[in-house]
Motif scaffolding. Structure first.
Motif, mmCIF file in Angstrom:
data_model
loop_
_atom_site.group_PDB
_atom_site.id
_atom_site.type_symbol
_atom_site.label_atom_id
_atom_site.label_comp_id
_atom_site.label_asym_id
_atom_site.label_seq_id
_atom_site.Cartn_x
_atom_site.Cartn_y
_atom_site.Cartn_z
ATOM 1 N N SER A 62 -1.399 -17.886 -22.148
ATOM 2 C CA SER A 62 -0.212 -18.336 -21.417
ATOM 3 C C SER A 62 -0.240 -19.835 -21.135
ATOM 4 O O SER A 62 0.809 -20.481 -21.110
ATOM 5 C CB SER A 62 -0.089 -17.560 -20.100
ATOM 6 O OG SER A 62 -1.287 -17.662 -19.347
ATOM 7 N N GLU A 63 -1.444 -20.410 -20.960
ATOM 8 C CA GLU A 63 -1.508 -21.845 -20.667
ATOM 9 C C GLU A 63 -1.054 -22.707 -21.839
ATOM 10 O O GLU A 63 -0.763 -23.898 -21.675
ATOM 11 C CB GLU A 63 -2.920 -22.259 -20.222
ATOM 12 C CG GLU A 63 -4.011 -22.011 -21.243
ATOM 13 C CD GLU A 63 -4.715 -20.685 -21.020
ATOM 14 O OE1 GLU A 63 -5.903 -20.574 -21.385
ATOM 15 O OE2 GLU A 63 -4.067 -19.759 -20.480
ATOM 16 N N PRO A 67 2.323 -15.519 -24.682
ATOM 17 C CA PRO A 67 2.579 -14.471 -23.694
ATOM 18 C C PRO A 67 1.346 -14.076 -22.891
ATOM 19 O O PRO A 67 1.456 -13.340 -21.913
ATOM 20 C CB PRO A 67 3.079 -13.296 -24.548
ATOM 21 C CG PRO A 67 2.453 -13.516 -25.887
ATOM 22 C CD PRO A 67 2.363 -15.005 -26.065
ATOM 23 N N GLY A 68 0.163 -14.539 -23.308
ATOM 24 C CA GLY A 68 -1.054 -14.213 -22.576
ATOM 25 C C GLY A 68 -1.466 -12.758 -22.694
ATOM 26 O O GLY A 68 -2.038 -12.193 -21.765
ATOM 27 N N TRP A 69 -1.199 -12.172 -23.861
ATOM 28 C CA TRP A 69 -1.513 -10.756 -24.056
ATOM 29 C C TRP A 69 -3.011 -10.532 -24.200
ATOM 30 O O TRP A 69 -3.754 -11.408 -24.660
ATOM 31 C CB TRP A 69 -0.818 -10.230 -25.308
ATOM 32 C CG TRP A 69 0.663 -10.069 -25.152
ATOM 33 C CD1 TRP A 69 1.361 -9.967 -23.991
ATOM 34 C CD2 TRP A 69 1.627 -9.993 -26.218
ATOM 35 N NE1 TRP A 69 2.709 -9.825 -24.260
ATOM 36 C CE2 TRP A 69 2.895 -9.843 -25.612
ATOM 37 C CE3 TRP A 69 1.541 -10.049 -27.605
ATOM 38 C CZ2 TRP A 69 4.070 -9.728 -26.353
ATOM 39 C CZ3 TRP A 69 2.704 -9.928 -28.351
ATOM 40 C CH2 TRP A 69 3.954 -9.772 -27.729
#
Length: 398
Positions: A62-63, A67-69
């Motif tokens: 995410s950074e 989506p930071g999955w």
């Protein structure tokens, strides 16, 4: 680490399926044989749809705008997209170059390349392997000599996937001819329209054109296109190859092979009986399912080690690469073998002319070609022999 199933994973899977059902245009649905890439306009159009959903870079944290999955969520997304016949993304840009730019790129490089990478408008190829310098990548001979604000690049790359369609190439070159071979390598970004670049096609045994040899004849590349410091290319490459090992595991493909084998188990006949009643077939099917589950756990483990910056991550990535690619070969060969006499016929692939609609012929579409493609899986990304050497040296250190 905890291998217990994520309680929210099934809900995530249903969310992905709903998205694909509602947002994947019917004219883009075109099941692809493994190893091939969708048409350029389809890649760009699908990328735009994914970006609107916030899913344009499924493997990014995410950074960095992803989506930071979790690893499991990324696998579910890849598997559902494959099952739905969604277009491919530019894997080399998404999974290899993107993380490199996020980790090592200058603000100017990120601004110049990441927006076009995210939109799918700028597509990339990878210039690593050379004649005589494939498995021993550090022995590469393509050289880049400094001339003011430019490098002058001369040499040859081979097995350059989709170079004939790429806008840019990320390239390993030797910038110091006297240094130890790993220390003299740099990482360049090169516009494929630069004068002096020639691309020649290689048609492979799977009857496709996705490979090329690429020649560089006095190609001038701005020094500002170098990622990282001069001579830092080998460190960047190790970072990139760890990501490639996870990609070459191709877990969704292994699961697709299982699905095909289960279909053959009831459709194919051994005399008057379905194939599943043959003990030897049932045993191999069960073994392949167990080995696929083991690969799934190993993918999670490698991802966890990389997230923790563990020194064991590189060796574990090599183990994953060896086990997964050898399993791909075994399973793809067994799928074709299980077709019986139908496996000896080169049925049209999914993107070619219409095939006959008999069940066995439909199941056999493109499978022989895919089996041939998988002969290379233990070579690209670093041969199994090289990976075993990496593992042996890591174990010796302990």
């Amino acid at each position: 680490m905890d291998f217990q199933p994520d309680r929210n994973l099934e809900a995530f899977r249903q969310n992905v399926r709903t998205f694909l059902r509602e947002r994947l245009p019917a004219d883009l649905v075109r099941p692809l044989r493994t190893g091939t890439r969708s048409a350029r306009e389809d890649v760009t159009r699908w990328q735009r749809i994914l970006n609107e959903q916030g899913w344009g870079t499924p493997s990014w944290p995410s950074e960095h705008g992803g989506p930071g999955w979790s690893v499991q969520e990324r696998l579910v997304f890849d598997e559902e997209c494959m099952n739905a016949g969604a277009p491919t993304q530019d894997g080399g840009a998404q999974k290899l170059l993107g993380p490199v730019l996020n980790a090592f790129g200058t603000p100017e490089q990120k601004a110049a390349h990441l927006p076009l990478l995210l939109s799918g408008e700028r597509q990339w190829c990878q210039g690593f392997s050379e004649p005589g310098s494939g498995s021993d990548l550090a022995s590469l001979r393509t050289r880049a000599d400094r001339d003011g604000d430019h490098y002058v690049v001369n040499g040859q790359k081979i097995w350059t996937s989709y170079a004939h369609r790429a806008d840019w190439i990320f390239l390993l070159v030797r910038t110091d001819q006297e240094a130890k071979k790993q220390a003299g390598i740099s990482f360049l970004l090169v516009d494929m329209k630069t004068p002096g670049i020639t691309v020649r096609p290689i048609r492979s045994i799977d009857d496709c054109h996705h490979l090329n040899e690429t020649f560089f004849d006095n190609v001038r590349v701005p020094v500002s296109n170098r990622v990282g410091a001069e001579g830092e290319g080998w460190s960047i490459t190790k970072f990139l190859l760890n990501n490639e090992h996870a990609s070459t595991a191709d877990l969704p493909v292994l699961r697709r092979y299982l699905k095909q084998l289960r279909s053959l188990a009831v459709l194919a006949r051994d005399g008057a009986s379905p194939l599943i009643e043959r003990t030897s077939f049932a045993l191999r099917l069960a073994r392949f399912e167990a080995e696929t589950n083991a690969i799934a756990m190993m993918v999670q483990r490698v991802a966890a080690l990389e997230q923790d910056h563990s020194p064991a991550a590189h060796a574990m990535g090599s183990i994953l690469k060896v086990r997964a690619t050898e399993l791909q070969q075994q399973m793809s060969a067994f799928v074709v073998e299980s077709l019986g006499d139908h496996g000896a016929i080169a049925y049209p692939g999914p993107q070619e002319r219409d095939a006959a609609t008999l069940p066995m012929q439909e199941l056999g579409r493109g499978l022989a070609n895919e089996m041939f493609f998988r002969r290379a899986s233990t070579i690209y990304g670093g041969t199994s022999e090289v990976q075993r050497t990496i593992v042996a040296r890591a174990l010796f250190q302990f």
